[in-house]
Design an enzyme around this catalytic site. Structure first.
Site, short mmCIF file in Angstrom:
data_model
loop_
_atom_site.label_atom_id
_atom_site.label_comp_id
_atom_site.label_asym_id
_atom_site.label_seq_id
_atom_site.Cartn_x
_atom_site.Cartn_y
_atom_site.Cartn_z
N CYS A 92 9.47 73.82 -0.16
CA CYS A 92 8.26 73.86 -0.99
C CYS A 92 7.92 75.32 -1.20
O CYS A 92 7.56 76.03 -0.25
CB CYS A 92 7.10 73.14 -0.31
SG CYS A 92 5.55 73.23 -1.24
N GLU A 132 8.74 71.61 -7.79
CA GLU A 132 10.15 71.74 -7.42
C GLU A 132 10.95 71.89 -8.71
O GLU A 132 10.48 71.53 -9.80
CB GLU A 132 10.64 70.54 -6.62
CG GLU A 132 10.00 70.36 -5.27
CD GLU A 132 10.37 71.42 -4.25
OE1 GLU A 132 11.18 72.32 -4.59
OE2 GLU A 132 9.85 71.38 -3.13
#
Length: 222
Positions: free
Chosen positions: A2, A103
């Site tokens: 992340c 992402e």
């Protein structure tokens, strides 16, 4: 991993949802990047307190603060084994508040960014660890986001996802009397996919210099 997230909810809403004390206001952020200050929540004297920390954990034993840029995430599977994280798992756990994360999916020669969040649009809490670093008269409080295997929503884009704590598990995560690593790791699992949504967003998100509401506008559904 992340590597980017957002938090633009107003502070009063966050304080009510996560039941913490925090006196300052916060700026709306749509493109939070490693090395920046972020809003966290810790347990302090049996109540929750909001705190600003640098994203990218600097182990207390590190000689150089730049190591934090390599410590923005900790893997749930090995968090109790790594020297950088195992003591923090027992003694220094925190919430890292967010309302979405990003992402990138490889599509041909390009990487398309996607935004992930809750269908109900509410903020949520990543499972985090924090550490204090003091060297050469400089003091930094820093943190890391724990990641786990993907759920059915995130796996379409990436093979990892941040650990998002259900609201009924937040109390245990922050409870400093809980130190058993095996019990804590039971919380570090993929979030319920049915509560999440995802959509492609502009490649403007690729640069940490870019900010603004336009970064979260959906291009299409995933």
């Amino acid at each position: 991993m992340c590597g980017r997230f957002s938090l633009f909810e107003d502070i009063e809403t966050l304080r009510e949802q996560f039941q913490f004390e925090f006196a300052k206001d916060i700026d709306a952020r749509y493109n939070i990047a490693p090395g920046q200050e972020i809003l966290t929540v810790v347990n302090q004297d049996d109540h929750r307190v909001g705190s600003r920390m640098r994203w990218g954990l600097i182990p207390f034993w590190a000689d150089d603060e730049k190591i934090g840029y390599r410590m923005i995430n900790a893997r749930a599977e090995t968090v109790d084994e790594k020297a950088s994280f195992k003591q923090a798992l027992k003694q220094r756990r925190c919430l890292i508040l967010a309302d979405g994360f990003y992402e990138w999916k490889k599509e041909g020669k390009q990487k398309q960014p996607y935004r992930f969040g809750m269908k109900n649009k509410k903020p949520f809490a990543f499972a985090g660890l924090w550490e204090s670093w003091n060297k050469g008269g400089k003091s930094i409080t820093s943190c890391t986001i724990i990641t786990t295997s993907p759920n059915e929503v995130t796996e379409k884009v990436h093979d990892r996802m941040p650990v998002i704590l259900p609201e009924n598990r937040i109390g245990m995560w922050l409870d400093r009397s809980v130190e058993n690593a095996d019990e804590l790791k039971k919380l570090l699992v993929p979030f319920e996919a049915g509560q999440m949504e995802s959509f492609a967003v502009s490649t403007e998100i690729n640069s940490a210099k870019n900010e603004g509401e336009q970064l979260i506008a959906p291009l299409n559904s995933l």
